[in-house]
Design a protein around this motif. Structure first.
Motif, PDB file in Angstrom:
ATOM      1  N   LEU A  60       0.800  -1.229   0.000  1.00  0.00           N
ATOM      2  CA  LEU A  60       0.000   0.000   0.000  1.00  0.00           C
ATOM      3  C   LEU A  60       0.835   1.282   0.000  1.00  0.00           C
ATOM      4  O   LEU A  60       0.453   2.276  -0.635  1.00  0.00           O
ATOM      5  N   LYS A  61       1.933   1.254   0.713  1.00  0.00           N
ATOM      6  CA  LYS A  61       2.737   2.464   0.941  1.00  0.00           C
ATOM      7  C   LYS A  61       3.221   3.082  -0.375  1.00  0.00           C
ATOM      8  O   LYS A  61       3.689   2.389  -1.267  1.00  0.00           O
ATOM      9  N   GLY A  62       3.050   4.405  -0.464  1.00  0.00           N
ATOM     10  CA  GLY A  62       3.542   5.150  -1.621  1.00  0.00           C
ATOM     11  C   GLY A  62       2.511   5.370  -2.712  1.00  0.00           C
ATOM     12  O   GLY A  62       2.713   6.195  -3.597  1.00  0.00           O
ATOM     13  N   HIS A  63       1.398   4.658  -2.668  1.00  0.00           N
ATOM     14  CA  HIS A  63       0.347   4.845  -3.674  1.00  0.00           C
ATOM     15  C   HIS A  63      -0.476   6.086  -3.335  1.00  0.00           C
ATOM     16  O   HIS A  63      -0.760   6.347  -2.179  1.00  0.00           O
ATOM     17  N   SER A  64      -0.862   6.815  -4.362  1.00  0.00           N
ATOM     18  CA  SER A  64      -1.746   7.963  -4.169  1.00  0.00           C
ATOM     19  C   SER A  64      -3.185   7.539  -4.428  1.00  0.00           C
ATOM     20  O   SER A  64      -3.507   7.025  -5.507  1.00  0.00           O
ATOM     21  N   LEU A  65      -4.046   7.770  -3.462  1.00  0.00           N
ATOM     22  CA  LEU A  65      -5.455   7.450  -3.630  1.00  0.00           C
ATOM     23  C   LEU A  65      -6.128   8.384  -4.627  1.00  0.00           C
ATOM     24  O   LEU A  65      -7.208   8.082  -5.135  1.00  0.00           O
ATOM     25  N   GLN A  66      -5.474   9.493  -4.954  1.00  0.00           N
ATOM     26  CA  GLN A  66      -6.003  10.385  -5.985  1.00  0.00           C
ATOM     27  C   GLN A  66      -5.985   9.706  -7.352  1.00  0.00           C
ATOM     28  O   GLN A  66      -6.722  10.095  -8.256  1.00  0.00           O
ATOM     29  N   ILE A  69      -7.728   3.097  -6.977  1.00  0.00           N
ATOM     30  CA  ILE A  69      -7.175   1.926  -6.282  1.00  0.00           C
ATOM     31  C   ILE A  69      -6.991   0.711  -7.193  1.00  0.00           C
ATOM     32  O   ILE A  69      -6.643  -0.367  -6.725  1.00  0.00           O
ATOM     33  N   ASP A  70      -7.197   0.864  -8.491  1.00  0.00           N
ATOM     34  CA  ASP A  70      -7.067  -0.273  -9.398  1.00  0.00           C
ATOM     35  C   ASP A  70      -5.693  -0.944  -9.311  1.00  0.00           C
ATOM     36  O   ASP A  70      -5.594  -2.170  -9.254  1.00  0.00           O
ATOM     37  N   GLU A  71      -4.638  -0.141  -9.307  1.00  0.00           N
ATOM     38  CA  GLU A  71      -3.280  -0.691  -9.234  1.00  0.00           C
ATOM     39  C   GLU A  71      -3.043  -1.398  -7.898  1.00  0.00           C
ATOM     40  O   GLU A  71      -2.439  -2.468  -7.850  1.00  0.00           O
ATOM     41  N   ILE A  72      -3.536  -0.816  -6.815  1.00  0.00           N
ATOM     42  CA  ILE A  72      -3.383  -1.437  -5.497  1.00  0.00           C
ATOM     43  C   ILE A  72      -4.106  -2.786  -5.469  1.00  0.00           C
ATOM     44  O   ILE A  72      -3.550  -3.789  -5.026  1.00  0.00           O
ATOM     45  N   LEU A  73      -5.343  -2.813  -5.962  1.00  0.00           N
ATOM     46  CA  LEU A  73      -6.122  -4.059  -5.971  1.00  0.00           C
ATOM     47  C   LEU A  73      -5.447  -5.127  -6.828  1.00  0.00           C
ATOM     48  O   LEU A  73      -5.417  -6.302  -6.457  1.00  0.00           O
ATOM     49  N   LEU A  74      -4.889  -4.726  -7.963  1.00  0.00           N
ATOM     50  CA  LEU A  74      -4.176  -5.671  -8.823  1.00  0.00           C
ATOM     51  C   LEU A  74      -2.945  -6.231  -8.114  1.00  0.00           C
ATOM     52  O   LEU A  74      -2.679  -7.434  -8.166  1.00  0.00           O
ATOM     53  N   ASN A  75      -2.210  -5.360  -7.416  1.00  0.00           N
ATOM     54  CA  ASN A  75      -1.034  -5.822  -6.669  1.00  0.00           C
ATOM     55  C   ASN A  75      -1.422  -6.830  -5.588  1.00  0.00           C
ATOM     56  O   ASN A  75      -0.750  -7.844  -5.411  1.00  0.00           O
ATOM     57  N   VAL A  76      -2.499  -6.545  -4.870  1.00  0.00           N
ATOM     58  CA  VAL A  76      -2.964  -7.473  -3.833  1.00  0.00           C
ATOM     59  C   VAL A  76      -3.374  -8.796  -4.473  1.00  0.00           C
ATOM     60  O   VAL A  76      -2.985  -9.874  -4.014  1.00  0.00           O
ATOM     61  N   LYS A  77      -4.152  -8.718  -5.550  1.00  0.00           N
ATOM     62  CA  LYS A  77      -4.634  -9.931  -6.218  1.00  0.00           C
ATOM     63  C   LYS A  77      -3.480 -10.799  -6.713  1.00  0.00           C
ATOM     64  O   LYS A  77      -3.513 -12.024  -6.582  1.00  0.00           O
ATOM     65  N   ASN A  86      -9.413 -11.736  -0.698  1.00  0.00           N
ATOM     66  CA  ASN A  86     -10.677 -11.042  -0.983  1.00  0.00           C
ATOM     67  C   ASN A  86     -11.034 -10.047   0.110  1.00  0.00           C
ATOM     68  O   ASN A  86     -11.536  -8.954  -0.172  1.00  0.00           O
ATOM     69  N   ALA A  87     -10.771 -10.425   1.365  1.00  0.00           N
ATOM     70  CA  ALA A  87     -11.047  -9.512   2.476  1.00  0.00           C
ATOM     71  C   ALA A  87     -10.147  -8.275   2.388  1.00  0.00           C
ATOM     72  O   ALA A  87     -10.607  -7.153   2.639  1.00  0.00           O
ATOM     73  N   LEU A  88      -8.887  -8.458   2.028  1.00  0.00           N
ATOM     74  CA  LEU A  88      -7.977  -7.315   1.860  1.00  0.00           C
ATOM     75  C   LEU A  88      -8.505  -6.380   0.774  1.00  0.00           C
ATOM     76  O   LEU A  88      -8.542  -5.156   0.961  1.00  0.00           O
ATOM     77  N   GLN A  89      -8.910  -6.949  -0.350  1.00  0.00           N
ATOM     78  CA  GLN A  89      -9.430  -6.114  -1.436  1.00  0.00           C
ATOM     79  C   GLN A  89     -10.690  -5.359  -0.998  1.00  0.00           C
ATOM     80  O   GLN A  89     -10.839  -4.172  -1.301  1.00  0.00           O
ATOM     81  N   SER A  90     -11.561  -6.039  -0.270  1.00  0.00           N
ATOM     82  CA  SER A  90     -12.782  -5.382   0.220  1.00  0.00           C
ATOM     83  C   SER A  90     -12.462  -4.268   1.213  1.00  0.00           C
ATOM     84  O   SER A  90     -13.076  -3.193   1.170  1.00  0.00           O
ATOM     85  N   ALA A  91     -11.503  -4.512   2.104  1.00  0.00           N
ATOM     86  CA  ALA A  91     -11.116  -3.496   3.082  1.00  0.00           C
ATOM     87  C   ALA A  91     -10.468  -2.292   2.388  1.00  0.00           C
ATOM     88  O   ALA A  91     -10.681  -1.148   2.795  1.00  0.00           O
ATOM     89  N   ILE A  92      -9.690  -2.542   1.338  1.00  0.00           N
ATOM     90  CA  ILE A  92      -9.083  -1.444   0.574  1.00  0.00           C
ATOM     91  C   ILE A  92     -10.170  -0.619  -0.109  1.00  0.00           C
ATOM     92  O   ILE A  92     -10.129   0.610  -0.116  1.00  0.00           O
ATOM     93  N   LYS A  93     -11.173  -1.300  -0.663  1.00  0.00           N
ATOM     94  CA  LYS A  93     -12.289  -0.588  -1.298  1.00  0.00           C
ATOM     95  C   LYS A  93     -13.036   0.261  -0.268  1.00  0.00           C
ATOM     96  O   LYS A  93     -13.421   1.404  -0.553  1.00  0.00           O
ATOM     97  N   ASP A  94     -13.213  -0.289   0.935  1.00  0.00           N
ATOM     98  CA  ASP A  94     -13.892   0.467   1.993  1.00  0.00           C
ATOM     99  C   ASP A  94     -13.041   1.655   2.435  1.00  0.00           C
ATOM    100  O   ASP A  94     -13.556   2.760   2.634  1.00  0.00           O
ATOM    101  N   LEU A  95     -11.739   1.448   2.558  1.00  0.00           N
ATOM    102  CA  LEU A  95     -10.828   2.536   2.925  1.00  0.00           C
ATOM    103  C   LEU A  95     -10.905   3.649   1.874  1.00  0.00           C
ATOM    104  O   LEU A  95     -10.984   4.836   2.210  1.00  0.00           O
ATOM    105  N   TYR A  96     -10.912   3.260   0.609  1.00  0.00           N
ATOM    106  CA  TYR A  96     -11.003   4.246  -0.476  1.00  0.00           C
ATOM    107  C   TYR A  96     -12.333   4.999  -0.424  1.00  0.00           C
ATOM    108  O   TYR A  96     -12.373   6.216  -0.631  1.00  0.00           O
ATOM    109  N   LYS A  97     -13.408   4.287  -0.118  1.00  0.00           N
ATOM    110  CA  LYS A  97     -14.723   4.918   0.027  1.00  0.00           C
ATOM    111  C   LYS A  97     -14.683   5.954   1.150  1.00  0.00           C
ATOM    112  O   LYS A  97     -15.221   7.058   1.010  1.00  0.00           O
ATOM    113  N   GLN A  98     -14.041   5.619   2.262  1.00  0.00           N
ATOM    114  CA  GLN A  98     -13.907   6.552   3.382  1.00  0.00           C
ATOM    115  C   GLN A  98     -13.053   7.760   2.980  1.00  0.00           C
ATOM    116  O   GLN A  98     -13.345   8.893   3.354  1.00  0.00           O
TER     117      GLN A  98
END
Length: 107
Positions: A60-66, A69-77, A86-98
């Motif tokens: 996650l570190k160093g990525h800009s949420l601006q 999150i597609d690149e982050i999700l791909l890296n996790v996957k 799947n839980a990590l991807q869902s939590a990242i999506k929720d973090l991005y929503k927040q």
């Protein structure tokens, strides 16, 4: 005191049978995010092992949420092959929503 960062959390339900699931029902990812550029300065999660938590921070570190999150999700996957993928991807999506909610309220 003026802070240049904001602290945001994302949540997801853990799959049954995981070590972390015995401690928590949900996976939490927290991130310290630069307010101006949306860059993840540091991150943590509630995976059971220190190694897993450190690995997720490196993903996650160093990525800009601006940039979204597609690149982050791909890296996790592609790179996190544990049961919590799947839980990590869902939590990242929720973090991005927040984060998006924070940015909207800030305007």
């Amino acid at each position: 005191m003026y802070m240049k960062t904001v602290f945001i959390a994302g949540y997801a339900r853990l799959p049954a049978g995981m070590a972390a699931q015995n401690m928590y029902d949900t996976l939490t990812i927290t991130a310290e995010i630069d307010k101006k550029y949306g860059v993840i300065v540091s991150a943590s999660c509630t995976l059971a092992t220190k190694h897993g938590r450190e690995y997720v921070e490196r993903l996650l570190k160093g990525h800009s949420l601006q940039d979204g999150i597609d690149e982050i999700l791909l890296n996790v996957k592609e790179h996190y092959l544990g049961k919590a993928n799947n839980a990590l991807q869902s939590a990242i999506k929720d973090l991005y929503k927040q984060y998006e909610s924070y940015k909207t309220k800030k305007k």
